[in-house]
Design a protein around this motif. Structure first.
Motif, short mmCIF file in Angstrom:
data_model
loop_
_atom_site.label_atom_id
_atom_site.label_comp_id
_atom_site.label_asym_id
_atom_site.label_seq_id
_atom_site.Cartn_x
_atom_site.Cartn_y
_atom_site.Cartn_z
N LEU A 42 36.00 43.80 23.98
CA LEU A 42 36.71 42.77 24.73
C LEU A 42 38.08 42.49 24.13
CD1 LEU A 42 33.83 40.22 25.48
CD2 LEU A 42 34.86 41.88 27.03
N THR A 43 38.16 42.46 22.80
CA THR A 43 39.45 42.26 22.14
C THR A 43 40.38 43.42 22.44
OG1 THR A 43 38.43 40.99 20.35
CG2 THR A 43 40.58 41.96 19.91
N TRP A 44 39.83 44.66 22.45
CA TRP A 44 40.66 45.83 22.77
C TRP A 44 41.21 45.71 24.19
CZ3 TRP A 44 40.86 49.68 26.40
CH2 TRP A 44 41.66 50.78 26.10
N LEU A 45 40.37 45.31 25.13
CA LEU A 45 40.83 45.15 26.51
C LEU A 45 41.91 44.07 26.59
CD1 LEU A 45 37.44 45.31 28.45
CD2 LEU A 45 39.27 47.00 28.55
N TRP A 46 41.69 42.97 25.88
CA TRP A 46 42.67 41.87 25.90
C TRP A 46 44.01 42.34 25.35
CZ3 TRP A 46 43.15 36.87 27.51
CH2 TRP A 46 44.16 36.11 26.93
N ASP A 47 43.98 43.04 24.22
CA ASP A 47 45.22 43.50 23.60
C ASP A 47 45.95 44.51 24.47
OD1 ASP A 47 44.82 41.87 21.43
OD2 ASP A 47 43.84 43.41 20.22
N HIS A 48 45.24 45.19 25.36
CA HIS A 48 45.87 46.18 26.24
C HIS A 48 46.16 45.62 27.64
CE1 HIS A 48 44.62 48.85 23.02
NE2 HIS A 48 45.43 49.75 23.52
N GLY A 49 46.16 44.31 27.75
CA GLY A 49 46.64 43.69 28.98
C GLY A 49 45.57 43.24 29.96
N PHE A 50 44.28 43.50 29.70
CA PHE A 50 43.25 43.09 30.65
C PHE A 50 43.02 41.59 30.55
CE2 PHE A 50 38.82 42.10 31.66
CZ PHE A 50 38.77 42.56 32.97
N ARG A 51 42.84 40.95 31.70
CA ARG A 51 42.54 39.53 31.75
C ARG A 51 41.32 39.30 32.62
NH1 ARG A 51 45.43 40.28 28.40
NH2 ARG A 51 47.50 39.49 27.95
N PHE A 52 40.38 38.51 32.12
CA PHE A 52 39.23 38.17 32.94
C PHE A 52 39.66 37.35 34.16
CE2 PHE A 52 37.18 38.97 28.84
CZ PHE A 52 36.20 39.86 29.26
N LEU A 53 40.84 36.76 34.08
CA LEU A 53 41.38 36.06 35.24
C LEU A 53 41.53 37.00 36.44
CD1 LEU A 53 44.20 33.61 34.09
CD2 LEU A 53 42.21 33.08 35.46
N VAL A 54 41.77 38.29 36.18
CA VAL A 54 41.90 39.24 37.28
C VAL A 54 40.59 39.31 38.06
CG1 VAL A 54 42.33 41.65 37.89
CG2 VAL A 54 43.62 40.59 36.03
N VAL A 55 39.48 39.38 37.34
CA VAL A 55 38.16 39.44 38.00
C VAL A 55 37.88 38.12 38.72
CG1 VAL A 55 35.69 39.74 37.63
CG2 VAL A 55 37.33 41.06 36.27
N LEU A 56 38.16 37.01 38.04
CA LEU A 56 37.92 35.70 38.64
C LEU A 56 38.76 35.52 39.90
CD1 LEU A 56 36.46 32.99 38.42
CD2 LEU A 56 38.32 32.19 36.94
N TYR A 62 38.66 36.92 47.56
CA TYR A 62 37.85 37.63 48.55
C TYR A 62 36.87 36.67 49.22
CZ TYR A 62 35.24 41.47 50.68
OH TYR A 62 34.65 42.33 51.57
N VAL A 63 36.20 35.85 48.41
CA VAL A 63 35.26 34.88 48.97
C VAL A 63 35.99 33.87 49.85
CG1 VAL A 63 33.70 32.98 48.36
CG2 VAL A 63 33.58 35.15 47.12
N LEU A 64 37.18 33.45 49.45
CA LEU A 64 37.96 32.49 50.24
C LEU A 64 38.28 33.05 51.62
CD1 LEU A 64 39.48 29.80 50.46
CD2 LEU A 64 41.47 30.95 49.44
N PHE A 91 39.86 42.57 54.04
CA PHE A 91 39.89 41.55 52.99
C PHE A 91 40.04 42.20 51.61
CE2 PHE A 91 37.13 38.44 55.67
CZ PHE A 91 38.21 38.23 56.51
N ALA A 92 39.37 43.32 51.40
CA ALA A 92 39.47 44.02 50.11
C ALA A 92 40.89 44.51 49.86
CB ALA A 92 38.48 45.18 50.07
N ILE A 93 41.51 45.08 50.90
CA ILE A 93 42.91 45.53 50.76
C ILE A 93 43.83 44.36 50.49
CG2 ILE A 93 44.83 46.66 51.95
CD1 ILE A 93 42.78 48.28 53.53
N ALA A 94 43.63 43.26 51.23
CA ALA A 94 44.47 42.07 51.03
C ALA A 94 44.30 41.51 49.62
CB ALA A 94 44.12 41.01 52.07
N ARG A 143 47.69 46.74 62.25
CA ARG A 143 46.57 45.83 62.24
C ARG A 143 46.77 44.82 61.13
NH1 ARG A 143 41.31 48.16 59.21
NH2 ARG A 143 41.13 45.92 58.83
N TYR A 144 46.29 43.61 61.36
CA TYR A 144 46.32 42.58 60.33
C TYR A 144 45.10 42.73 59.43
CZ TYR A 144 50.20 40.05 62.45
OH TYR A 144 51.45 39.70 62.92
N LEU A 145 45.29 42.48 58.14
CA LEU A 145 44.18 42.58 57.20
C LEU A 145 43.24 41.40 57.33
CD1 LEU A 145 46.19 43.84 54.09
CD2 LEU A 145 44.91 45.18 55.76
N MET A 146 43.71 40.31 57.90
CA MET A 146 42.86 39.18 58.26
C MET A 146 43.46 38.55 59.50
SD MET A 146 43.83 36.10 55.57
CE MET A 146 43.67 37.10 54.11
#
Length: 479
Positions: A42-56, A62-64, A91-94, A143-146
């Motif tokens: 997890l520290t390695w991912l963090w140091d290389h720019g990954f953020r759990f905020l991206v997943v959140l 998508y749910v919204l 929705f996934a593309i958007a 086409r519109y994505l939504m």
């Protein structure tokens, strides 16, 4: 935890000074065990720019989109005129579009523990850009994505969802790692006033030490495992730069400098409030990572789109040099690039052969007698720089940025111009702010002012402006 590399004494101090707040509730032991097992990756991912905020953010956005559609069309799954699968793919593309724009808007950059700027204006801007891109997607995909009416509702709600996600993330970080541990640096009366302000309006921060002299700062940070330093004296910056600011910043310690009304007249854009007091963050790197990558993407798009034009121009100029000056047509020369890395710049030869036969590096002058008369126009129009587009493609240079200098000359300039190396935060450019504002004879110290101003205010719009103004400089031959 970012896995900061503190000195051994600092690590010992961290173990001796656990979070001080009784309100800080650690996670359940089972969660802590999981975090411990995956701590290193997890520290390695963090140091290389990954953020759990991206997943959140991905899940939330998508749910919204789905919730908005349910509210509008009901739970009969008979949405408008298209099957559900088409909506879910859209929705996934958007969602992907919004995540990319969020990244390049800086929403996933590390924020200081203290004095976070308001999120809503930034999330609203990023979401607005994402909605605009969805409109362009309609032109491309027909086409519109939504559904179109959903876009207006999504624009407002998504901005608040992104703000909520960042508040949740910050709260979880404080809960697990404890609140910021602050060292105050300044005169006793300033320290007393700042302590009262922090106690009244920023209860998440804990003052762990008070230091009267910046010379004692490194020891204080190590002994108290401090995470942040507040410089209360508006003249203290000169006492901590370059050291210990460089060392402590590299170890993950945040620095904030208090500013008075006088300093705010300089047009500072990153003023943050901490306990009701105005501060500016002090950072080793002026340009955040997302802007560096956005700049690289812009360079590649421009170079590739205009490849037929500049490749033709390179071929014609090469033929002219071959006829008027003979071989070699090109020459390579060592230059200092981003972060001090040395690379070989490529240019058309405009000087006599062995122009530096004495082995001594010389800056080119406006009326340099080494320049061949038939090729002098190439320097005044900067046509000799065209082969450097190859350096741009390789990532060694950028279209716009501080001009690269030779290592020998950089060593000389660094001795007399403090802070000169900071211009190397971005790749050097074919042209730059110093080139359109200054001239060949402009002193390096004045050019540095232009270069640092460019770094602090960088945007794609500024790059486009400098490129357009460079065309005028070339046409008017104002060098």
């Amino acid at each position: 935890n970012r896995g900061l590399q503190y000195p051994r004494s600092t690590m010992a101090a961290r173990s001796e000074h656990p979070p001080l707040e009784a309100s800080t509730r650690p996670f359940a032991p089972s969660i802590e065990r999981v975090v411990g097992v995956f701590g290193r990756p997890l520290t390695w991912l963090w140091d290389h720019g990954f953020r759990f905020l991206v997943v959140l953010d991905a899940v939330s956005l998508y749910v919204l989109m789905i919730v908005i559609s349910f509210v509008r069309f009901g739970f009969s799954f008979d949405w408008d005129t298209y099957p559900l699968s088409r909506y879910f793919v859209g929705f996934a593309i958007a969602t992907t579009i919004h995540l990319v724009i969020n990244y390049f808007s800086g929403l996933y950059e590390r924020e200081p523990r203290l004095g976070v700027r308001p999120w809503l204006p930034r999330t609203l801007l990023a979401t607005g850009l994402g909605v605009a891109v969805q409109g362009l997607a309609f032109v491309v995909l027909d086409r519109y994505l939504m559904p179109r009416l959903n876009l207006a509702v999504f624009l407002v709600l998504a901005s608040f969802v992104l703000v909520a996600n960042r508040n949740i993330s910050r709260g979880l970080s404080v809960r697990r790692n404890g609140p910021p541990r602050v060292v105050l640096v300044g005169q006793p009366d300033s320290i007393d006033l700042a302590t009262r302000h922090l106690g009244d309006s920023d209860r998440d921060a804990v003052v762990v030490d008070r230091v009267g002299s910046p010379q004692l700062l490194t020891t204080s940070v190590a002994d108290h495992a401090a995470t942040d330093v507040l410089l209360l004296d508006v003249t203290a910056f000169g006492s901590v730069y370059p050291e210990p600011l460089n060392s402590l910043d590299s170890a993950g310690v945040g620095f904030l400098q208090r500013v008075s009304a006088r300093e705010t007249l300089l047009g500072l854009k990153t003023v943050r409030q901490v306990g009701g007091m105005p501060f500016v963050p002090l950072r080793l790197h002026t340009v955040p990572a997302h802007k560096v990558r956005l700049k690289r993407l812009f360079d590649l798009i421009v170079v590739i789109v205009f490849a037929p034009i500049w490749l033709t121009a390179v071929a014609l100029v090469a033929l002219y040099v071959l006829i008027r000056a003979g071989r070699p047509v090109l020459y390579r020369q060592a230059r200092v690039g981003r972060d001090g890395a040395v690379f070989d710049v490529v240019k058309f030869r405009t000087m006599v052969r062995d122009a530096e036969s004495d082995g001594r590096a010389r800056l080119a002058a406006e009326d340099d007698d080494r320049v061949l008369p038939a090729l002098r126009w190439m320097r005044s129009t900067r046509a000799d720089e065209l082969p450097q587009l190859w350096n741009v493609l390789r990532g060694e240079m950028s279209l716009v940025g501080p001009r690269p200098e030779r290592p020998e000359l950089v060593a000389e300039i660094v001795e007399r111009v403090p802070g000169y190396v900071r211009r190397n935060e971005l790749p050097p450019g074919l042209t730059g702010l110093a080139q359109i504002q200054g001239r060949y004879g402009t002193d390096a110290e004045y050019k540095l002012g232009y270069d640092l101003q460019y770094l602090v205010n960088w945007s794609i719009v500024i790059d486009i402006e400098i490129l357009v103004r460079t065309v005028w400089v070339v046409v008017s031959r104002r060098v």
